[in-house]
Design a protein around this motif. Structure first.
Motif, short mmCIF file in Angstrom:
data_model
loop_
_atom_site.label_atom_id
_atom_site.label_comp_id
_atom_site.label_asym_id
_atom_site.label_seq_id
_atom_site.Cartn_x
_atom_site.Cartn_y
_atom_site.Cartn_z
N GLY A 197 46.72 41.07 5.43
CA GLY A 197 45.56 40.23 5.01
C GLY A 197 45.21 40.21 3.68
N ARG A 198 46.36 41.12 2.72
CA ARG A 198 46.12 41.25 1.21
C ARG A 198 44.96 41.75 0.87
NH1 ARG A 198 50.65 39.43 2.67
NH2 ARG A 198 51.89 38.03 1.49
N LYS A 285 35.78 45.76 11.86
CA LYS A 285 36.48 44.92 10.98
C LYS A 285 36.74 45.41 9.75
CE LYS A 285 35.34 40.51 8.48
NZ LYS A 285 35.31 41.38 6.96
N GLU A 286 36.00 46.11 8.93
CA GLU A 286 36.14 46.78 7.77
C GLU A 286 37.33 47.58 8.08
OE1 GLU A 286 35.19 45.63 4.77
OE2 GLU A 286 34.30 43.99 5.83
N LEU A 287 37.50 48.73 9.02
CA LEU A 287 38.33 49.44 9.42
C LEU A 287 39.61 48.98 9.73
CD1 LEU A 287 36.01 52.02 11.48
CD2 LEU A 287 37.01 52.53 9.20
N LEU A 288 39.64 47.88 10.51
CA LEU A 288 40.94 47.23 10.80
C LEU A 288 41.43 46.32 9.56
CD1 LEU A 288 40.23 46.18 14.74
CD2 LEU A 288 41.46 48.21 13.70
N GLY A 289 40.67 45.87 8.71
CA GLY A 289 41.18 45.08 7.72
C GLY A 289 41.29 43.53 8.22
N HIS A 290 40.48 43.22 9.09
CA HIS A 290 40.49 41.95 9.44
C HIS A 290 39.87 40.88 8.48
CE1 HIS A 290 40.62 42.87 14.13
NE2 HIS A 290 41.77 42.92 13.53
N SER A 291 40.40 39.88 8.09
CA SER A 291 39.74 38.98 7.08
C SER A 291 38.74 38.00 7.78
CB SER A 291 41.06 37.81 6.52
OG SER A 291 41.43 37.07 7.68
N SER A 292 38.54 37.97 9.02
CA SER A 292 37.53 37.32 9.63
C SER A 292 37.02 37.96 11.01
CB SER A 292 37.88 35.93 10.22
OG SER A 292 36.97 35.18 10.94
N ILE A 293 35.66 37.99 11.05
CA ILE A 293 34.78 38.54 12.20
C ILE A 293 35.23 38.14 13.37
CG2 ILE A 293 32.96 37.03 12.07
CD1 ILE A 293 32.91 40.92 12.64
N SER A 294 35.72 36.92 13.59
CA SER A 294 36.13 36.02 14.70
C SER A 294 37.18 36.82 15.33
CB SER A 294 36.54 34.67 14.29
OG SER A 294 37.41 34.64 13.47
N THR A 295 38.03 37.43 14.43
CA THR A 295 39.41 38.28 15.03
C THR A 295 38.78 39.47 15.72
OG1 THR A 295 40.66 37.26 13.34
CG2 THR A 295 41.38 39.24 14.47
N THR A 296 37.75 40.14 15.17
CA THR A 296 37.28 41.33 15.75
C THR A 296 36.70 41.15 16.82
OG1 THR A 296 36.90 41.77 13.33
CG2 THR A 296 36.38 43.43 14.79
N GLU A 297 36.15 39.95 17.15
CA GLU A 297 35.03 39.76 18.46
C GLU A 297 35.73 39.80 19.66
OE1 GLU A 297 33.69 35.95 17.25
OE2 GLU A 297 31.83 36.62 16.15
N ILE A 298 36.92 39.85 19.64
CA ILE A 298 37.91 40.29 20.80
C ILE A 298 37.30 41.65 21.53
CG2 ILE A 298 39.80 38.89 20.27
CD1 ILE A 298 41.39 41.39 19.84
N TYR A 299 36.87 42.32 20.64
CA TYR A 299 36.41 43.69 21.25
C TYR A 299 35.07 43.55 21.77
CZ TYR A 299 40.65 44.94 18.91
OH TYR A 299 41.79 44.79 18.33
N SER A 300 34.12 42.51 21.61
CA SER A 300 32.56 42.64 21.65
C SER A 300 32.06 42.87 23.12
CB SER A 300 32.20 41.18 21.23
OG SER A 300 32.59 39.99 22.23
N HIS A 301 33.08 42.37 24.18
CA HIS A 301 32.71 42.66 25.41
C HIS A 301 32.86 44.27 25.77
CE1 HIS A 301 37.19 43.08 25.50
NE2 HIS A 301 37.04 43.45 26.70
N LEU A 302 33.56 45.10 25.02
CA LEU A 302 33.58 46.30 25.51
C LEU A 302 32.34 47.47 25.02
CD1 LEU A 302 37.23 46.68 24.01
CD2 LEU A 302 36.48 46.65 26.21
N ASN A 303 31.42 46.58 24.50
CA ASN A 303 30.24 47.39 24.14
C ASN A 303 29.45 47.50 25.72
OD1 ASN A 303 27.75 48.68 23.79
ND2 ASN A 303 27.63 47.66 21.54
N ILE A 304 29.80 48.09 26.52
CA ILE A 304 29.28 48.31 28.06
C ILE A 304 27.81 48.85 27.96
CG2 ILE A 304 29.47 49.28 30.32
CD1 ILE A 304 31.71 47.70 29.40
#
Length: 327
Positions: A197-198, A285-304
């Motif tokens: 992501g530069r 998102k910051e730990l993974l270095g994603h440029s957009s939160i939309s990429t990180t949202e694939i994990y949103s369902h895991l907050n059981i």
């Protein structure tokens, strides 16, 4: 223009003619696909990662095969792109979306260079794809896999991937000057290594990762010629990602771990395990270095826990309505 007529014109008239000629549309140079593909490949090779360059090469190969290398790029219209997309859906049903995105970016550059007036890839809508949650493992499964890895280096890289969420390319290129054992921080990305992501990011070192790095750091001190890379061969050269990936996959198979798990799943595991424990998606998102939160949202369902709390609210509402109906 006739010289006699030109000589009879006043200087002001000549200036007017020059102005009128400047308003006429300029003739666009005809560029064939072969030339564009070669130029774009060179551009990507100099500015992007090897993995992306390889992906571009495959996509351009499909494009040239469909249209022909001598096809003038300006002559490719919307209908042509639609027909090419249909062809790719049949030719590469699992990978056509990646090739489509790659070529859409390529034609954006073609437009920037003045080779085409419009990028028709932008007007083609792909059918919606069923979203599948990324596969991940827990610490017990990680232990089972590590027991089957016969290389200590591959085992160490596997543990660090699970504990940091770093990409394989980031791990095999990790250098000691980017690891602070005092502050317990790993810096990912600098002038020598460019991240996907530069963006440069910082990852705190967990206790388990610290144990691994401490041992490697001690080993480094006894070597006369200090190692530049955290993980390297005897000659000081880094390992290839392909070597690590194959070793990991073989260990998964031997440990009877589901076939959907591959090395990149360790990055998903890091994020998934954090999400399950209620860590904010913005922190992940910051730990993974994603440029957009939309990429990180694939994990949103895991907050059981959050999902369970939502059902509790629903149950309470239903219970209240039932009591009121009885009264």
């Amino acid at each position: 223009m006739d010289k006699t007529l030109l000589n009879s014109l006043e200087e002001s008239d000549i200036e007017k003619l020059r102005y009128l000629f400047s308003l006429l549309p300029q003739q666009q140079q005809a560029i064939i696909l072969r030339i564009f593909c070669d130029e774009y490949s060179c551009h990507i090779k100099e500015n992007r990662s090897k993995a992306y360059y390889s992906s571009v090469q495959i996509a351009l190969k499909h494009l040239a095969k469909f249209f022909g290398k001598q096809k003038v790029i300006q002559s490719i219209g919307l209908k042509d792109i639609e027909q090419f997309t249909t062809y790719m859906q049949k030719k590469a049903p699992k990978g056509y979306r990646v090739y489509f995105r790659t070529l859409k970016a390529a034609f954006n550059k073609a437009k920037d260079w003045g080779y085409v007036n419009e990028n028709y890839f932008l007007k083609v809508k792909l059918p919606k794809k069923q979203k599948i949650n990324p596969a991940f493992i827990d610490s017990k499964q990680l232990e089972k896999i590590c027991l089957k890895i016969d290389s200590e280096t591959v085992r160490d890289i596997t543990i660090l991937a699970f504990c940091t969420g770093m990409r394989l390319s980031e791990l095999v290129n990790l250098r000691w000057n980017n690891v602070s054992m005092v502050d317990k921080i790993i810096t990912v990305g600098d002038e020598e290594f460019t991240t996907k992501g530069r963006n440069q990011r910082y990852i705190p070192i967990s206790d388990e990762a610290f144990v691994v790095l401490s041992r490697l750091s001690d080993e480094k001190k006894v070597v006369e010629n200090k190692r530049k890379y955290v993980f390297c061969k005897a000659g000081g050269f880094p390992y290839t990602g392909d070597f690590i990936s194959k070793k990991f996959k073989a260990a998964c198979k031997e440990a009877s771990i589901e076939n959907s798990i591959h090395f990149h799943s360790l990055r998903h595991s890091f994020a998934s395990n954090l999400a399950q424990r209620g860590v904010s998606l913005y922190i992940i998102k910051e730990l993974l270095g994603h440029s957009s939160i939309s990429t990180t949202e694939i994990y949103s369902h895991l907050n059981i826990n959050s999902l369970k709390e939502a059902i509790k609210v629903f149950d309470a509402q239903v219970s209240t309505e039932n009591e009121q109906s009885i009264i």
